[in-house]
Enzyme design. Structure first.
Site, PDB file in Angstrom:
ATOM      1  N   ALA A  47      -6.795   4.347   7.827  1.00  0.00           N
ATOM      2  CA  ALA A  47      -5.795   3.744   8.713  1.00  0.00           C
ATOM      3  C   ALA A  47      -5.256   4.790   9.686  1.00  0.00           C
ATOM      4  O   ALA A  47      -5.083   4.528  10.874  1.00  0.00           O
ATOM      5  CB  ALA A  47      -4.655   3.134   7.902  1.00  0.00           C
ATOM      6  N   ASP A  48      -4.997   5.988   9.184  1.00  0.00           N
ATOM      7  CA  ASP A  48      -4.547   7.078  10.043  1.00  0.00           C
ATOM      8  C   ASP A  48      -5.620   7.471  11.056  1.00  0.00           C
ATOM      9  O   ASP A  48      -5.341   7.622  12.254  1.00  0.00           O
ATOM     10  CB  ASP A  48      -4.193   8.298   9.204  1.00  0.00           C
ATOM     11  CG  ASP A  48      -2.771   8.241   8.651  1.00  0.00           C
ATOM     12  OD1 ASP A  48      -1.895   7.708   9.343  1.00  0.00           O
ATOM     13  OD2 ASP A  48      -2.542   8.741   7.543  1.00  0.00           O
TER      14      ASP A  48
END
Length: 406
Positions: free
Chosen positions: A178-179
């Protein structure tokens, strides 16, 4: 001269998504000034072990985590909670094209460093905020952590062993996807904003959310739910719509077989000495194999265990059946293709000596990426930036150091 060598980025972000975005821009030539807390720096400077070793084999203070996301940047330390520190940031903002930050919603407004404040100083400023949940909505003020976002965004509901396997449970990714993906999308958004600014003279605000990104990168899985209304399930390493398309055990490890059509399936089982499986009425076509996967897969596993991973890959490559190994990272960096592509690079570093990095995968023929600087030590460029870019004299810099502002 990189494609973005005319761009200055003021990087107020920490940890992963923001620094990853800034590093992409830096690899493309942008001048990135990374602002860190005096004495402590980016959180990831302390996320170890592992630490890089110097040429004598001794551990340094440089963490592997920080190293992977901060090359090509100049590091300065500034206490933005103090008025003098805030003024330094404003002066740098006036000279910058892009600001990247990942503070909690509203935090920088307390210091007069939010978009609305800084665009008064530089009207064409491009300002990118990265948060867990975005700038609006009921979750906007919640802190966002990659692990939690992987769960909330649906990724973990389709990752892990199939639900009918004993002991199976949802799994997160082995890397903070996600990052990473938010950093990649933020890079793209910033480049789009730069093009818009160059055409119109207008800056703009970019609102990036880890949750938005996680749902977006579910791609066909999200689309499948929206089209069918059926909740996707976990399939482990298998495909829900293609068989055989999964991992298989060999006599000395695991391999991947991605048999996408009936011809490839026939070549697979023929190479394994079981050609009759391709003529079995239960397995003639892919829909047949999907329907009868519980009968077919155990038979294929018996077959694949009879040869080594290397033997299978040689056989299947010769038979034009898509396949591949599951490499550990020693095998990754010793792979002949990886070596030929110069994926590992070595750069000089003030404490490590020679630092090993992973090269940018962006290969441009006219404006190639370049590693101009190793990841910086904490505050390595503070004096340089203040004196050369902001024209502070040595006495003013010394006073700021005495007060702990830098």
């Amino acid at each position: 001269m990189g494609a973005l060598s005319h761009i200055r980025v003021l990087d107020l972000s920490r940890v992963l998504a923001g620094p990853w975005c800034a590093q992409n821009l830096a690899d493309l030539g942008a001048d990135v000034i990374k602002v860190e807390r005096p004495g402590a720096g980016d959180d990831t400077r302390h996320w170890g072990p592992p630490f890089a070793k110097d040429e004598k084999g001794h551990e340094t203070a440089e963490t592997a985590y920080f190293i992977c996301i901060n090359r090509n940047k100049r590091s300065i330390t500034v206490d933005i909670s103090q008025p003098e520190g805030q003024e330094i940031i404003r002066q740098l903002a006036a000279q910058s094209d892009v600001i990247i930050e990942n503070y909690k919603v509203g935090d920088l407004a307390k210091y007069g460093l939010d978009y609305e404040s800084l665009k008064k100083i530089k009207s064409d400023l491009i300002y990118c905020s990265i948060t867990g949940f975005g700038q609006n909505g009921p979750y906007a003020h919640r802190p966002g952590y990659d692990f939690i976002i992987q769960g909330m965004g649906g990724f973990m509901s389709v990752t892990g062993e199939a639900e009918d396997v004993e002991g199976a449970s949802p799994q997160k990714s082995g890397v903070a996807i996600a990052d990473i993906f938010t950093g990649m999308y933020a890079s793209t958004a910033i480049l789009a904003a730069v093009i818009h600014r160059d055409h119109t003279g207008e800056g703009q605000y970019i609102d990036m959310s880890l949750l938005d990104t996680q749902i977006a990168v579910m791609a066909n899985v999200s689309s499948a739910y929206l089209c069918s209304g059926e909740i996707p399930r976990r399939w482990g390493n298998a495909s829900p719509i293609i068989v055989p398309y999964q991992t298989f055990p060999t006599s000395d490890g695991w391999m991947i077989v991605a048999s996408g059509n009936d011809s490839q399936f026939r070549h697979f089982v023929t190479a394994g000495g079981e050609p009759q499986l391709a003529d079995d009425p239960l397995f003639l076509t892919n829909p047949d194999r999907v329907k009868h996967r519980k009968q077919l897969v155990p038979l294929l596993e018996v077959m694949t265990r009879k040869k080594t991973k290397g033997e299978w890959i040689a056989l299947l490559e010769h038979a034009n059946v898509p396949c591949g190994p599951i490499n550990n990272f020693k095998e990754v960096f010793e792979n002949e293709q990886v070596i030929a592509r110069h994926v590992q690079i070595n750069v000089p570093h003030p404490t490590v000596g020679t630092m090993k990095l992973v090269a940018s995968p962006m290969r441009l023929s006219k404006t190639p990426t370049e590693v101009r600087m190793a990841p910086p030590t904490l505050g390595q460029h503070t004096t340089q930036v203040l004196q050369e870019d902001l024209h502070f004299d040595a006495q003013k810099v010394a006073k700021l150091q005495e007060k702990g502002i830098i």
